[in-house]
Motif scaffolding. Structure first.
Motif, PDB file in Angstrom:
ATOM      1  N   ARG A  28       0.796  -1.028  -0.052  1.00 33.52           N
ATOM      2  CA  ARG A  28       0.025  -0.014  -0.069  1.00 33.52           C
ATOM      3  C   ARG A  28       0.914   1.169  -0.162  1.00 33.52           C
ATOM      4  NH1 ARG A  28      -2.356  -4.154   2.685  1.00 33.52           N
ATOM      5  NH2 ARG A  28      -4.445  -4.292   2.901  1.00 33.52           N
ATOM      6  N   LEU A  29       0.965   1.901  -1.057  1.00 37.84           N
ATOM      7  CA  LEU A  29       1.689   2.934  -1.340  1.00 37.84           C
ATOM      8  C   LEU A  29       1.522   4.356  -0.396  1.00 37.84           C
ATOM      9  CD1 LEU A  29       4.301   4.235  -2.890  1.00 37.84           C
ATOM     10  CD2 LEU A  29       2.600   5.100  -4.537  1.00 37.84           C
ATOM     11  N   TRP A  30       0.183   4.267  -0.253  1.00 41.95           N
ATOM     12  CA  TRP A  30      -0.271   5.634   0.553  1.00 41.95           C
ATOM     13  C   TRP A  30       0.157   5.665   2.077  1.00 41.95           C
ATOM     14  CZ3 TRP A  30      -3.423   1.688  -0.925  1.00 41.95           C
ATOM     15  CH2 TRP A  30      -4.144   1.112   0.267  1.00 41.95           C
ATOM     16  N   GLU A  31       0.459   4.391   2.643  1.00 42.40           N
ATOM     17  CA  GLU A  31       0.716   4.122   4.194  1.00 42.40           C
ATOM     18  C   GLU A  31       2.187   4.592   4.291  1.00 42.40           C
ATOM     19  OE1 GLU A  31      -0.067   0.138   4.760  1.00 42.40           O
ATOM     20  OE2 GLU A  31      -2.355   0.448   5.080  1.00 42.40           O
ATOM     21  N   HIS A  32       3.121   4.893   3.341  1.00 41.99           N
ATOM     22  CA  HIS A  32       4.321   5.020   3.644  1.00 41.99           C
ATOM     23  C   HIS A  32       4.678   6.529   3.347  1.00 41.99           C
ATOM     24  CE1 HIS A  32       5.524   0.854   3.527  1.00 41.99           C
ATOM     25  NE2 HIS A  32       4.666   0.767   2.658  1.00 41.99           N
ATOM     26  N   GLU A  33       5.029   7.211   4.362  1.00 38.27           N
ATOM     27  CA  GLU A  33       5.474   8.708   4.546  1.00 38.27           C
ATOM     28  C   GLU A  33       6.507   9.117   3.680  1.00 38.27           C
ATOM     29  OE1 GLU A  33       6.614  12.284   7.735  1.00 38.27           O
ATOM     30  OE2 GLU A  33       5.785  10.106   8.428  1.00 38.27           O
ATOM     31  N   ASP A  34       7.588   8.052   3.462  1.00 38.95           N
ATOM     32  CA  ASP A  34       8.779   8.341   2.574  1.00 38.95           C
ATOM     33  C   ASP A  34       8.434   7.489   1.394  1.00 38.95           C
ATOM     34  OD1 ASP A  34      10.967   8.730   1.170  1.00 38.95           O
ATOM     35  OD2 ASP A  34      12.416   8.849   2.841  1.00 38.95           O
ATOM     36  N   ARG A  35       7.695   7.899   0.325  1.00 44.55           N
ATOM     37  CA  ARG A  35       7.461   7.088  -0.572  1.00 44.55           C
ATOM     38  C   ARG A  35       8.562   6.631  -1.591  1.00 44.55           C
ATOM     39  NH1 ARG A  35       1.287   8.669  -2.769  1.00 44.55           N
ATOM     40  NH2 ARG A  35       0.371   8.716  -0.628  1.00 44.55           N
ATOM     41  N   ASP A  36       9.578   7.867  -1.649  1.00 43.49           N
ATOM     42  CA  ASP A  36      10.593   7.479  -2.581  1.00 43.49           C
ATOM     43  C   ASP A  36      11.462   6.471  -1.797  1.00 43.49           C
ATOM     44  OD1 ASP A  36      10.020   9.228  -4.382  1.00 43.49           O
ATOM     45  OD2 ASP A  36      11.383  11.076  -3.341  1.00 43.49           O
ATOM     46  N   ALA A  37      11.750   6.347  -0.667  1.00 39.53           N
ATOM     47  CA  ALA A  37      12.555   5.231   0.038  1.00 39.53           C
ATOM     48  C   ALA A  37      11.760   4.067   0.058  1.00 39.53           C
ATOM     49  CB  ALA A  37      12.801   5.486   1.432  1.00 39.53           C
ATOM     50  N   PHE A  38      10.460   3.959   0.115  1.00 43.14           N
ATOM     51  CA  PHE A  38       9.795   2.684  -0.189  1.00 43.14           C
ATOM     52  C   PHE A  38       9.797   2.209  -1.308  1.00 43.14           C
ATOM     53  CE2 PHE A  38       5.681   0.864  -1.429  1.00 43.14           C
ATOM     54  CZ  PHE A  38       5.770  -0.234  -0.623  1.00 43.14           C
ATOM     55  N   LEU A  39       9.808   2.902  -2.596  1.00 42.49           N
ATOM     56  CA  LEU A  39       9.968   2.575  -3.806  1.00 42.49           C
ATOM     57  C   LEU A  39      11.151   2.101  -4.179  1.00 42.49           C
ATOM     58  CD1 LEU A  39       7.402   4.984  -5.847  1.00 42.49           C
ATOM     59  CD2 LEU A  39       7.138   2.844  -5.300  1.00 42.49           C
ATOM     60  N   ARG A  40      12.070   2.678  -3.638  1.00 42.99           N
ATOM     61  CA  ARG A  40      13.591   2.216  -3.869  1.00 42.99           C
ATOM     62  C   ARG A  40      13.742   0.817  -3.200  1.00 42.99           C
ATOM     63  NH1 ARG A  40      15.196   7.750  -2.513  1.00 42.99           N
ATOM     64  NH2 ARG A  40      15.450   6.942  -0.193  1.00 42.99           N
ATOM     65  N   GLU A  41      13.157   0.383  -2.221  1.00 45.44           N
ATOM     66  CA  GLU A  41      13.320  -0.713  -1.838  1.00 45.44           C
ATOM     67  C   GLU A  41      12.373  -1.796  -2.403  1.00 45.44           C
ATOM     68  OE1 GLU A  41      12.316  -3.077   2.389  1.00 45.44           O
ATOM     69  OE2 GLU A  41      12.097  -0.940   2.329  1.00 45.44           O
ATOM     70  N   VAL A  42      11.291  -1.627  -2.523  1.00 43.52           N
ATOM     71  CA  VAL A  42      10.211  -2.298  -2.843  1.00 43.52           C
ATOM     72  C   VAL A  42      10.002  -2.351  -4.518  1.00 43.52           C
ATOM     73  CG1 VAL A  42       7.836  -3.245  -2.827  1.00 43.52           C
ATOM     74  CG2 VAL A  42       8.906  -2.363  -0.872  1.00 43.52           C
ATOM     75  N   GLY A  43      10.305  -1.334  -5.160  1.00 43.72           N
ATOM     76  CA  GLY A  43      10.138  -0.970  -6.576  1.00 43.72           C
ATOM     77  C   GLY A  43      10.379  -1.978  -7.423  1.00 43.72           C
ATOM     78  N   PRO A  44      11.411  -2.702  -7.438  1.00 37.72           N
ATOM     79  CA  PRO A  44      12.117  -3.814  -8.231  1.00 37.72           C
ATOM     80  C   PRO A  44      11.395  -5.005  -8.090  1.00 37.72           C
ATOM     81  CG  PRO A  44      13.919  -2.666  -7.450  1.00 37.72           C
ATOM     82  CD  PRO A  44      12.858  -1.981  -6.694  1.00 37.72           C
ATOM     83  N   ARG A  45      10.495  -5.182  -7.172  1.00 41.02           N
ATOM     84  CA  ARG A  45       9.870  -6.458  -6.955  1.00 41.02           C
ATOM     85  C   ARG A  45       8.375  -6.354  -7.571  1.00 41.02           C
ATOM     86  NH1 ARG A  45      11.444  -6.302  -1.391  1.00 41.02           N
ATOM     87  NH2 ARG A  45       9.175  -6.725  -0.789  1.00 41.02           N
ATOM     88  N   ILE A  46       7.889  -4.993  -7.780  1.00 31.65           N
ATOM     89  CA  ILE A  46       6.714  -5.021  -8.096  1.00 31.65           C
ATOM     90  C   ILE A  46       6.343  -5.461  -9.635  1.00 31.65           C
ATOM     91  CG2 ILE A  46       5.031  -3.142  -8.520  1.00 31.65           C
ATOM     92  CD1 ILE A  46       5.450  -3.793  -5.602  1.00 31.65           C
ATOM     93  N   ARG A  47       5.256  -6.344  -9.715  1.00 33.25           N
ATOM     94  CA  ARG A  47       5.028  -6.721 -11.004  1.00 33.25           C
ATOM     95  C   ARG A  47       3.564  -6.359 -11.424  1.00 33.25           C
ATOM     96  NH1 ARG A  47       5.504 -12.889 -10.693  1.00 33.25           N
ATOM     97  NH2 ARG A  47       4.965 -12.767 -12.832  1.00 33.25           N
ATOM     98  N   GLY A  48       2.784  -5.969 -10.527  1.00 35.14           N
ATOM     99  CA  GLY A  48       1.546  -5.481 -10.931  1.00 35.14           C
ATOM    100  C   GLY A  48       1.040  -4.146 -10.091  1.00 35.14           C
ATOM    101  N   VAL A  49       0.317  -3.182 -10.623  1.00 38.89           N
ATOM    102  CA  VAL A  49      -0.095  -2.075 -10.101  1.00 38.89           C
ATOM    103  C   VAL A  49      -1.757  -2.281 -10.270  1.00 38.89           C
ATOM    104  CG1 VAL A  49      -0.376   0.336 -10.176  1.00 38.89           C
ATOM    105  CG2 VAL A  49       1.726  -0.597 -10.684  1.00 38.89           C
ATOM    106  N   ALA A  50      -2.287  -1.572  -8.921  1.00 39.10           N
ATOM    107  CA  ALA A  50      -3.763  -1.650  -8.912  1.00 39.10           C
ATOM    108  C   ALA A  50      -3.913  -0.278  -8.660  1.00 39.10           C
ATOM    109  CB  ALA A  50      -4.439  -2.399  -7.897  1.00 39.10           C
ATOM    110  N   THR A  51      -4.752   0.470  -9.543  1.00 37.62           N
ATOM    111  CA  THR A  51      -4.659   2.001  -9.258  1.00 37.62           C
ATOM    112  C   THR A  51      -6.006   2.423  -9.540  1.00 37.62           C
ATOM    113  OG1 THR A  51      -3.581   4.135  -9.920  1.00 37.62           O
ATOM    114  CG2 THR A  51      -4.223   2.564 -11.555  1.00 37.62           C
ATOM    115  N   SER A  52      -6.314   3.822  -9.324  1.00 37.83           N
ATOM    116  CA  SER A  52      -7.534   4.684  -9.804  1.00 37.83           C
ATOM    117  C   SER A  52      -7.222   5.994  -9.975  1.00 37.83           C
ATOM    118  CB  SER A  52      -8.421   4.361  -8.761  1.00 37.83           C
ATOM    119  OG  SER A  52      -8.453   5.069  -7.493  1.00 37.83           O
ATOM    120  N   THR A  53      -8.404   6.910 -10.295  1.00 37.70           N
ATOM    121  CA  THR A  53      -8.014   8.308 -10.604  1.00 37.70           C
ATOM    122  C   THR A  53      -7.477   8.915  -9.150  1.00 37.70           C
ATOM    123  OG1 THR A  53     -10.348   8.724 -10.199  1.00 37.70           O
ATOM    124  CG2 THR A  53      -9.446   8.491 -12.492  1.00 37.70           C
ATOM    125  N   LEU A  54      -7.732   8.304  -7.853  1.00 37.48           N
ATOM    126  CA  LEU A  54      -7.511   9.237  -6.823  1.00 37.48           C
ATOM    127  C   LEU A  54      -6.039   9.110  -6.568  1.00 37.48           C
ATOM    128  CD1 LEU A  54      -9.892   6.968  -4.209  1.00 37.48           C
ATOM    129  CD2 LEU A  54     -10.013   9.301  -4.981  1.00 37.48           C
TER     130      LEU A  54
END
Length: 323
Positions: A28-54
């Motif tokens: 859950r991306l919105w639960e992480h205050e430092d999204r850049d750090a979170f994406l640096r750590e987890v981003g390479p493992r992500i194979r799918g995205v669920a999203t909406s206009t929000l």
């Protein structure tokens, strides 16, 4: 359950969250205050995205952070919140949620058209404010003998047209090409459709190619007895041109479910008594939104179980994993 890591960009309906929690490893991306750090750590493992206009628009800057991304499952039939062309260039499949909302949106469109012509919200306010005690509500325009033009005769456009047949009105349409097996009159130009109509229903996709498709010229062609109904995307209508047309009497009225800068609606529109404004609710029933949410989940599950996407968009057609 699949072992795939899925990123959810913003809070979505419980059907999506619960379904993906059971089916995969959901982040859950919105639960992480430092999204850049979170994406640096987890981003390479992500194979799918669920999203909406929000979340806002998914484009190259986020794709760069997700180098192993395979699929984006977007909530809604419109998917201008995803740069599908860029996704396709990178080999990423994008899916949306068509079909399951067609009837709901078509129903709401007819309701909005009738509410706009017969001034149903205004009549409701008239009664509640006690004005009926002083005299009857003024006579309204009518749907009788109207010529209705539909801008975009896709699944929802056809569902709207089928409903309109029951009202005995003339129906015509405009799209990129004439459709086979369709009995309604076809206009190769939008201007021609507007000139031949006194109701214009907009149900075409959003995005760059349709931005301000409904402009001052089209509104002028619609004429002083004309009514604009927009259940597509706010970007399709030049909102300032529409405001000026409504002020000047260039068209009679408008029924709008979508706006250019949602949820911010121009005060000039809010103050107009001869328009009907809705907060983007065309598909917003419990039944239909749950069906849309389930399709978001089903697209991801189907993909990671090796069965391919269920509803890929035109910009990212699926040709099989060997293609």
């Amino acid at each position: 359950m699949t072992t795939a890591d899925i990123l959810m960009t913003a809070p979505m309906m419980p059907v999506v969250i619960e379904g993906l929690d059971k089916a995969c490893r959901l982040h859950r991306l919105w639960e992480h205050e430092d999204r850049d750090a979170f994406l640096r750590e987890v981003g390479p493992r992500i194979r799918g995205v669920a999203t909406s206009t929000l979340y806002g628009r998914l484009e190259a800057s986020l794709f760069d952070r997700l180098p192993n991304l395979e699929i984006v499952s977007s909530f809604g039939v419109g998917y201008d919140n995803v740069d599908a062309v860029e996704a396709g260039r990178r080999g990423i499949v994008v899916t949306n949620t068509p079909g399951v909302l067609d009837d709901e949106v078509a129903d709401l469109t007819i309701g909005l058209l009738l509410a706009t012509l017969r001034k149903i919200p205004q009549a409701d306010r008239y009664l509640r404010e006690g004005r009926w005690l002083k005299g009857p509500f003024p006579l309204s325009p009518t749907l009788r003998e109207r010529k209705v033009g539909i801008v975009g005769l896709g699944r929802i456009g056809k569902a709207i047209a089928r409903r309109l047949e029951g009202f005995g009105v003339s129906i015509a349409y405009h799209g990129r090409t004439r459709q086979e097996g369709v009995s309604y009159a076809y206009h190769p130009s939008l201007l021609g459709l507007a000139e031949a109509s006194d109701v214009l229903i907009v149900i075409t996709p959003g995005g760059v190619s349709t931005k301000h498709l409904i402009n001052a010229e089209i509104l002028k062609a619609l004429g002083s007895s004309g009514v604009l109904i927009n259940v597509a995307r706010g970007s399709v209508v030049d909102e300032q041109a529409l405001i000026e047309a409504l002020k000047a009497g260039t068209i009679l009225s408008a029924g709008l479910d979508v706006f250019e800068d949602e949820p911010r609606v121009p005060q000039e529109l809010i103050e107009m008594e001869h328009v009907v404004l809705l907060p983007h609710i065309a598909s917003a029933s419990v039944h239909t939104r749950n069906a849309m949410a389930q399709l978001v989940v089903d697209n991801l599950v189907s993909w990671f179980e090796g069965r391919g996407p269920l509803t890929p968009v035109l910009e990212t057609p699926y040709r099989g994993r060997e293609a």
